[in-house]
Design a protein around this motif. Structure first.
Motif, PDB file in Angstrom:
ATOM      1  N   VAL A  51       0.842  -1.208   0.000  1.00 52.26           N
ATOM      2  CA  VAL A  51       0.000   0.000   0.000  1.00 52.26           C
ATOM      3  C   VAL A  51       0.872   1.252   0.000  1.00 52.26           C
ATOM      4  O   VAL A  51       0.630   2.199  -0.761  1.00 52.26           O
ATOM      5  CB  VAL A  51      -0.953  -0.002   1.215  1.00 52.26           C
ATOM      6  CG1 VAL A  51      -1.756   1.295   1.265  1.00 52.26           C
ATOM      7  CG2 VAL A  51      -1.891  -1.194   1.167  1.00 52.26           C
ATOM      8  N   ASN A  78       1.621   4.328  -3.097  1.00 47.37           N
ATOM      9  CA  ASN A  78       1.283   5.718  -2.814  1.00 47.37           C
ATOM     10  C   ASN A  78       2.524   6.566  -2.525  1.00 47.37           C
ATOM     11  O   ASN A  78       2.469   7.562  -1.809  1.00 47.37           O
ATOM     12  CB  ASN A  78       0.292   5.768  -1.648  1.00 47.37           C
ATOM     13  CG  ASN A  78      -1.075   5.238  -2.038  1.00 47.37           C
ATOM     14  OD1 ASN A  78      -1.877   5.960  -2.631  1.00 47.37           O
ATOM     15  ND2 ASN A  78      -1.333   3.971  -1.745  1.00 47.37           N
ATOM     16  N   VAL A 136      -4.847  -2.159   6.068  1.00 48.90           N
ATOM     17  CA  VAL A 136      -5.335  -1.091   6.944  1.00 48.90           C
ATOM     18  C   VAL A 136      -4.156  -0.362   7.582  1.00 48.90           C
ATOM     19  O   VAL A 136      -4.155   0.876   7.705  1.00 48.90           O
ATOM     20  CB  VAL A 136      -6.288  -1.657   8.017  1.00 48.90           C
ATOM     21  CG1 VAL A 136      -6.664  -0.585   9.042  1.00 48.90           C
ATOM     22  CG2 VAL A 136      -7.549  -2.225   7.364  1.00 48.90           C
ATOM     23  N   ASN A 163      -2.706   2.089   5.161  1.00 48.20           N
ATOM     24  CA  ASN A 163      -3.618   3.229   5.044  1.00 48.20           C
ATOM     25  C   ASN A 163      -3.438   4.206   6.203  1.00 48.20           C
ATOM     26  O   ASN A 163      -3.446   5.432   6.017  1.00 48.20           O
ATOM     27  CB  ASN A 163      -5.059   2.711   5.003  1.00 48.20           C
ATOM     28  CG  ASN A 163      -6.079   3.790   4.724  1.00 48.20           C
ATOM     29  OD1 ASN A 163      -5.959   4.560   3.770  1.00 48.20           O
ATOM     30  ND2 ASN A 163      -7.118   3.846   5.549  1.00 48.20           N
ATOM     31  N   GLU A 164      -3.250   3.658   7.413  1.00 47.51           N
ATOM     32  CA  GLU A 164      -3.083   4.512   8.595  1.00 47.51           C
ATOM     33  C   GLU A 164      -1.712   5.184   8.616  1.00 47.51           C
ATOM     34  O   GLU A 164      -1.602   6.383   8.913  1.00 47.51           O
ATOM     35  CB  GLU A 164      -3.277   3.680   9.868  1.00 47.51           C
ATOM     36  CG  GLU A 164      -4.704   3.231  10.106  1.00 47.51           C
ATOM     37  CD  GLU A 164      -5.655   4.391  10.276  1.00 47.51           C
ATOM     38  OE1 GLU A 164      -5.351   5.301  11.068  1.00 47.51           O
ATOM     39  OE2 GLU A 164      -6.712   4.395   9.609  1.00 47.51           O
ATOM     40  N   LEU A 169      -3.827   7.900   4.285  1.00 45.67           N
ATOM     41  CA  LEU A 169      -4.437   7.970   2.960  1.00 45.67           C
ATOM     42  C   LEU A 169      -5.937   8.253   3.014  1.00 45.67           C
ATOM     43  O   LEU A 169      -6.500   8.814   2.080  1.00 45.67           O
ATOM     44  CB  LEU A 169      -4.191   6.656   2.202  1.00 45.67           C
ATOM     45  CG  LEU A 169      -2.717   6.299   1.970  1.00 45.67           C
ATOM     46  CD1 LEU A 169      -2.587   4.901   1.379  1.00 45.67           C
ATOM     47  CD2 LEU A 169      -2.068   7.327   1.039  1.00 45.67           C
ATOM     48  N   PHE A 193      -8.390   6.117   2.801  1.00 44.80           N
ATOM     49  CA  PHE A 193      -9.211   5.259   1.941  1.00 44.80           C
ATOM     50  C   PHE A 193     -10.309   4.586   2.770  1.00 44.80           C
ATOM     51  O   PHE A 193     -10.089   4.216   3.934  1.00 44.80           O
ATOM     52  CB  PHE A 193      -8.366   4.172   1.287  1.00 44.80           C
ATOM     53  CG  PHE A 193      -7.385   4.668   0.258  1.00 44.80           C
ATOM     54  CD1 PHE A 193      -7.674   5.760  -0.537  1.00 44.80           C
ATOM     55  CD2 PHE A 193      -6.170   4.022   0.071  1.00 44.80           C
ATOM     56  CE1 PHE A 193      -6.777   6.215  -1.495  1.00 44.80           C
ATOM     57  CE2 PHE A 193      -5.265   4.452  -0.887  1.00 44.80           C
ATOM     58  CZ  PHE A 193      -5.567   5.564  -1.665  1.00 44.80           C
ATOM     59  N   LYS A 201     -13.128   1.342   3.287  1.00 48.33           N
ATOM     60  CA  LYS A 201     -12.901  -0.102   3.273  1.00 48.33           C
ATOM     61  C   LYS A 201     -13.048  -0.714   1.877  1.00 48.33           C
ATOM     62  O   LYS A 201     -12.339  -1.663   1.534  1.00 48.33           O
ATOM     63  CB  LYS A 201     -13.854  -0.796   4.253  1.00 48.33           C
ATOM     64  CG  LYS A 201     -13.491  -0.592   5.707  1.00 48.33           C
ATOM     65  CD  LYS A 201     -14.393  -1.412   6.611  1.00 48.33           C
ATOM     66  CE  LYS A 201     -13.947  -1.317   8.063  1.00 48.33           C
ATOM     67  NZ  LYS A 201     -14.769  -2.188   8.944  1.00 48.33           N
ATOM     68  N   ARG A 239     -12.275   0.661  -0.992  1.00 47.06           N
ATOM     69  CA  ARG A 239     -11.033   0.897  -1.729  1.00 47.06           C
ATOM     70  C   ARG A 239      -9.912   0.027  -1.185  1.00 47.06           C
ATOM     71  O   ARG A 239      -9.103  -0.513  -1.962  1.00 47.06           O
ATOM     72  CB  ARG A 239     -10.650   2.380  -1.648  1.00 47.06           C
ATOM     73  CG  ARG A 239      -9.371   2.728  -2.426  1.00 47.06           C
ATOM     74  CD  ARG A 239      -9.466   2.315  -3.873  1.00 47.06           C
ATOM     75  NE  ARG A 239      -8.288   2.678  -4.645  1.00 47.06           N
ATOM     76  CZ  ARG A 239      -7.859   1.985  -5.704  1.00 47.06           C
ATOM     77  NH1 ARG A 239      -8.507   0.893  -6.104  1.00 47.06           N
ATOM     78  NH2 ARG A 239      -6.796   2.388  -6.378  1.00 47.06           N
ATOM     79  N   LEU A 240      -9.849  -0.142   0.131  1.00 51.24           N
ATOM     80  CA  LEU A 240      -8.813  -0.993   0.703  1.00 51.24           C
ATOM     81  C   LEU A 240      -8.962  -2.445   0.252  1.00 51.24           C
ATOM     82  O   LEU A 240      -7.969  -3.168   0.108  1.00 51.24           O
ATOM     83  CB  LEU A 240      -8.840  -0.906   2.228  1.00 51.24           C
ATOM     84  CG  LEU A 240      -8.447   0.451   2.823  1.00 51.24           C
ATOM     85  CD1 LEU A 240      -8.570   0.418   4.341  1.00 51.24           C
ATOM     86  CD2 LEU A 240      -7.034   0.843   2.409  1.00 51.24           C
ATOM     87  N   TYR A 285      -6.863  -3.278  -2.766  1.00 45.09           N
ATOM     88  CA  TYR A 285      -5.479  -3.654  -2.445  1.00 45.09           C
ATOM     89  C   TYR A 285      -5.413  -5.098  -1.954  1.00 45.09           C
ATOM     90  O   TYR A 285      -4.537  -5.876  -2.360  1.00 45.09           O
ATOM     91  CB  TYR A 285      -4.908  -2.717  -1.378  1.00 45.09           C
ATOM     92  CG  TYR A 285      -4.556  -1.341  -1.888  1.00 45.09           C
ATOM     93  CD1 TYR A 285      -3.278  -1.060  -2.355  1.00 45.09           C
ATOM     94  CD2 TYR A 285      -5.496  -0.317  -1.903  1.00 45.09           C
ATOM     95  CE1 TYR A 285      -2.941   0.206  -2.820  1.00 45.09           C
ATOM     96  CE2 TYR A 285      -5.177   0.949  -2.367  1.00 45.09           C
ATOM     97  CZ  TYR A 285      -3.895   1.208  -2.831  1.00 45.09           C
ATOM     98  OH  TYR A 285      -3.566   2.459  -3.300  1.00 45.09           O
ATOM     99  N   GLN A 311      -1.178   1.865  -8.311  1.00 44.62           N
ATOM    100  CA  GLN A 311      -2.377   1.598  -7.546  1.00 44.62           C
ATOM    101  C   GLN A 311      -3.257   0.586  -8.268  1.00 44.62           C
ATOM    102  O   GLN A 311      -3.317   0.564  -9.498  1.00 44.62           O
ATOM    103  CB  GLN A 311      -3.151   2.896  -7.312  1.00 44.62           C
ATOM    104  CG  GLN A 311      -2.420   3.874  -6.414  1.00 44.62           C
ATOM    105  CD  GLN A 311      -3.367   4.864  -5.758  1.00 44.62           C
ATOM    106  OE1 GLN A 311      -4.557   4.642  -5.668  1.00 44.62           O
ATOM    107  NE2 GLN A 311      -2.814   5.966  -5.285  1.00 44.62           N
TER     108      GLN A 311
END
Length: 351
Positions: free
Chosen positions: A77, A81, A116, A119-120, A124, A126, A128, A130-131, A134, A191
């Motif tokens: 992830v 990004n 997750v 993302n944290e 980001l 995003f 769930k 969208r996650l 990934y 992505q």
């Protein structure tokens, strides 16, 4: 110091006839406690992580961030990004009571937890859905993944990718979670496409609990898939389709019809073939019924096995002990847990 905690539920997939379709999140949680303290030296790890672990088979779990499934998923992830490593001083403590390789979604929980986490860390924002894109680039079967991320009782499928995204479809896993030997020009840093999967959260009868009987041996998903046939006859496909149409409604009724659910949870797509890998499985499926065990609603393999999932409204101890005794006669020792559904899926709590 800054920090947060991620919780991801275990999951059971392939519910009855719902092979690669139906999953449930269960109240048994992988927990990641993440703290970032710049004064802690994490330079010995290639991606600046101090990783500690407690839980099932802890001695076998790799603690290098480029080899651990949680941190590998997070790094995917981050890389997509524009971030190549964790902040210096990142400490991740993993607490994992989910048995590894037993059909309770341990890999799915690790992947969801890692995504997750990424993302944290990168902030980001995003959601769930969208996650899950990934996650599905790492694990292409959405049933466990969706149940772990979203929670509850979930149906899912993969969308057909548009032509412009077809190059994503068959990307080797080692290009997404790279090995040391993976060439740099093959490592994925784009992505993923949007909306790889579709998901529907069904209602669930709160009277139904999950008796999970867990044999004391691992069964890899690859081995369990290897015994499945390349094609099926029409009768077996229709058999499962008929039952899944009934089951998804039968499990939502406030007063469950035990006999109907029991019949609707039968399967001809994967359980008959996996019985050769799980001593005692066929006898369990044949012997444990609503007639012999009042309160039983249905019984099936959890995921690829070897865990047995029994849905029941009462008589939990009797059901579990009967399954355990059959396995014992086949030379297999078991544990068991009574679990309810995890309705929230993956959660994040700021510390």
């Amino acid at each position: 110091m800054s920090g947060f905690k991620i919780k991801v539920p275990a999951s059971s997939a392939n519910i009855g006839p719902g092979f690669d379709v139906l999953g449930i999140g269960l109240q048994l949680y992988l927990e990641l406690k993440v703290t970032i303290e710049p004064e802690i030296d994490t330079s010995s790890d290639p991606y600046h992580v101090l990783l500690t672990y407690e839980g099932d088979l802890a001695a076998n779990v790799p603690l290098s961030s480029d080899k651990n499934l949680v941190t590998q998923s997070a790094l995917y992830v981050l890389r997509c990004n524009g971030i190549d490593k964790f902040p210096s001083g990142t400490h991740i403590h993993v607490t994992n009571p989910i048995p590894l390789g037993r059909g309770l979604g341990s890999s799915a929980s690790a992947i969801v937890g890692g995504v997750v986490l990424g993302n944290e860390i990168a902030k980001l924002g995003f959601d769930k859905i969208r996650l899950l894109d990934y996650c599905l680039m790492i694990e292409r079967h959405p049933d466990n993944i969706a149940a772990a991320m979203l929670g509850g009782f979930i149906g899912s499928y993969l969308n057909e990718m548009e032509l412009e995204h077809m190059e994503h479809k068959n990307v080797p896993l080692e290009c997404i979670l790279p090995r040391p030997s993976t060439p740099q020009d093959m490592i994925v840093s784009k992505q993923p496409p949007m909306n790889i999967g579709e998901y529907l959260q069904y209602d669930w009868c709160k009277k139904i609990k999950c008796v999970t009987v867990i044999p004391n041996f691992e069964l890899s998903t690859d081995s369990a898939r290897a015994v499945l046939p390349e094609s099926y006859n029409r009768e077996d496909i229709v058999y499962n389709l008929q039952r899944i149409a009934i089951l998804t409604s039968a499990l939502t009724q406030s007063n469950p019809n035990n006999k109907l659910i029991y019949q609707a949870m039968k399967d001809k797509i994967h359980q008959p073939y996996r019985a050769s890998l799980i001593p005692g499985l066929q006898q369990v499926l044949d012997s444990i019924t609503p007639l012999s065990h009042p309160g039983l609603c249905g019984i099936c393999l959890s995921g690829a096995g070897p865990t047995i999932l029994c849905l029941a409204t009462e008589g939990f101890d009797e059901i579990a002990n009967s399954v355990i005794e059959i396995f014992k006669q086949a030379g297999v020792q078991c544990d068991w847990k009574l679990l309810d559904l995890a309705y929230d899926g993956a959660t994040v709590e700021q510390l």
